[in-house]
Design a protein around this motif. Sequence first.
Motif, PDB file in Angstrom:
ATOM      1  N   MET A  67     -58.952 -21.393  -2.477  1.00 26.63           N
ATOM      2  CA  MET A  67     -58.121 -20.856  -3.552  1.00 26.63           C
ATOM      3  C   MET A  67     -58.642 -19.466  -3.909  1.00 26.63           C
ATOM      4  N   MET A  68     -57.712 -18.540  -4.144  1.00 26.55           N
ATOM      5  CA  MET A  68     -58.091 -17.193  -4.554  1.00 26.55           C
ATOM      6  C   MET A  68     -57.410 -16.849  -5.876  1.00 26.55           C
ATOM      7  N   THR A  69     -58.142 -16.126  -6.715  1.00 23.91           N
ATOM      8  CA  THR A  69     -57.606 -15.679  -7.997  1.00 23.91           C
ATOM      9  C   THR A  69     -56.990 -14.304  -7.822  1.00 23.91           C
ATOM     10  N   LEU A  70     -55.727 -14.165  -8.204  1.00 29.51           N
ATOM     11  CA  LEU A  70     -55.037 -12.882  -8.113  1.00 29.51           C
ATOM     12  C   LEU A  70     -55.298 -12.023  -9.339  1.00 29.51           C
ATOM     13  N   GLY A  71     -55.522 -12.663 -10.479  1.00 26.34           N
ATOM     14  CA  GLY A  71     -55.797 -11.924 -11.694  1.00 26.34           C
ATOM     15  C   GLY A  71     -55.754 -12.815 -12.906  1.00 26.34           C
ATOM     16  N   SER A  72     -56.203 -12.256 -14.012  1.00 26.39           N
ATOM     17  CA  SER A  72     -56.146 -12.969 -15.285  1.00 26.39           C
ATOM     18  C   SER A  72     -56.042 -11.948 -16.405  1.00 26.39           C
ATOM     19  N   ALA A  73     -55.546 -12.408 -17.542  1.00 25.19           N
ATOM     20  CA  ALA A  73     -55.408 -11.556 -18.718  1.00 25.19           C
ATOM     21  C   ALA A  73     -55.546 -12.421 -19.956  1.00 25.19           C
ATOM     22  N   THR A  74     -56.036 -11.821 -21.022  1.00 25.80           N
ATOM     23  CA  THR A  74     -56.216 -12.509 -22.299  1.00 25.80           C
ATOM     24  C   THR A  74     -55.794 -11.573 -23.427  1.00 25.80           C
ATOM     25  N   ARG A  75     -55.155 -12.118 -24.434  1.00 28.08           N
ATOM     26  CA  ARG A  75     -54.764 -11.344 -25.605  1.00 28.08           C
ATOM     27  C   ARG A  75     -55.008 -12.198 -26.852  1.00 28.08           C
ATOM     28  N   ILE A  76     -55.196 -11.518 -27.975  1.00 30.94           N
ATOM     29  CA  ILE A  76     -55.302 -12.169 -29.284  1.00 30.94           C
ATOM     30  C   ILE A  76     -54.003 -11.883 -30.033  1.00 30.94           C
ATOM     31  N   SER A  77     -53.480 -12.900 -30.692  1.00 28.31           N
ATOM     32  CA  SER A  77     -52.197 -12.784 -31.383  1.00 28.31           C
ATOM     33  C   SER A  77     -52.287 -13.368 -32.786  1.00 28.31           C
ATOM     34  N   THR A  78     -51.393 -12.899 -33.634  1.00 29.80           N
ATOM     35  CA  THR A  78     -51.268 -13.493 -34.968  1.00 29.80           C
ATOM     36  C   THR A  78     -50.350 -14.711 -34.948  1.00 29.80           C
ATOM     37  N   ALA A  79     -49.609 -14.903 -33.850  1.00 31.27           N
ATOM     38  CA  ALA A  79     -48.698 -16.050 -33.743  1.00 31.27           C
ATOM     39  C   ALA A  79     -49.481 -17.336 -33.519  1.00 31.27           C
ATOM     40  N   ALA A  80     -48.935 -18.431 -33.993  1.00 33.55           N
ATOM     41  CA  ALA A  80     -49.546 -19.748 -33.797  1.00 33.55           C
ATOM     42  C   ALA A  80     -49.354 -20.189 -32.340  1.00 33.55           C
ATOM     43  N   PRO A  81     -50.201 -21.097 -31.839  1.00 32.43           N
ATOM     44  CA  PRO A  81     -50.034 -21.596 -30.471  1.00 32.43           C
ATOM     45  C   PRO A  81     -48.630 -22.117 -30.186  1.00 32.43           C
ATOM     46  N   ALA A  82     -48.006 -22.768 -31.164  1.00 30.99           N
ATOM     47  CA  ALA A  82     -46.659 -23.316 -30.961  1.00 30.99           C
ATOM     48  C   ALA A  82     -45.644 -22.235 -30.603  1.00 30.99           C
ATOM     49  N   ALA A  83     -45.847 -21.015 -31.087  1.00 33.72           N
ATOM     50  CA  ALA A  83     -44.922 -19.925 -30.780  1.00 33.72           C
ATOM     51  C   ALA A  83     -44.934 -19.602 -29.289  1.00 33.72           C
ATOM     52  N   PHE A  84     -46.095 -19.719 -28.655  1.00 35.46           N
ATOM     53  CA  PHE A  84     -46.177 -19.447 -27.217  1.00 35.46           C
ATOM     54  C   PHE A  84     -45.483 -20.546 -26.419  1.00 35.46           C
ATOM     55  N   PHE A  85     -45.661 -21.784 -26.850  1.00 38.05           N
ATOM     56  CA  PHE A  85     -44.974 -22.885 -26.163  1.00 38.05           C
ATOM     57  C   PHE A  85     -43.463 -22.782 -26.344  1.00 38.05           C
ATOM     58  N   ALA A  86     -43.021 -22.284 -27.496  1.00 38.51           N
ATOM     59  CA  ALA A  86     -41.590 -22.063 -27.699  1.00 38.51           C
ATOM     60  C   ALA A  86     -41.071 -21.016 -26.709  1.00 38.51           C
TER      61      ALA A  86
END
Length: 148
Positions: A1-20
Amino acid sequence: MMTLGSATRISTAAPAAFFACWGDMAGWPEWNADTEWVRLDGPFAAGSTGVLKPKGGPKTKFVITELTDTVFTDVSLLMGARLTFHHTVAPTAEGGTEVAVTVTLAGPLARLWNVILGKGIAASLGRDLAALVRTAEGERGAEGAVAA
């Protein structure tokens, strides 16, 4: 398996907003610039399948392999390879959310697909995750409630 990339961000939105946002697959082109359209053939749940159309690429089948309250993983089924997008959310001490995505390739033709897709995916991860954060914060607000 090879990793192509990754990214991380901090948000003011709740986790549920991302699942929405992730669950509204018809809306993916709003925050994923490389996606023309996405169709989910069933509920937003582990085991569900669908088809997506990348801009400039062929239709690709995918499956949701994991869906919990902190993880969403979807796998695109390429000829001879599996392209996995592993998304996570975690609450921050400040009341926001850390959202991350890692993209990997596995399978006998993974090296070939890396040549075809790798640089483009790696280059777009940060941009698309930032757009997802804006969408989650703007449309669903900091508390994660879907706007009426």
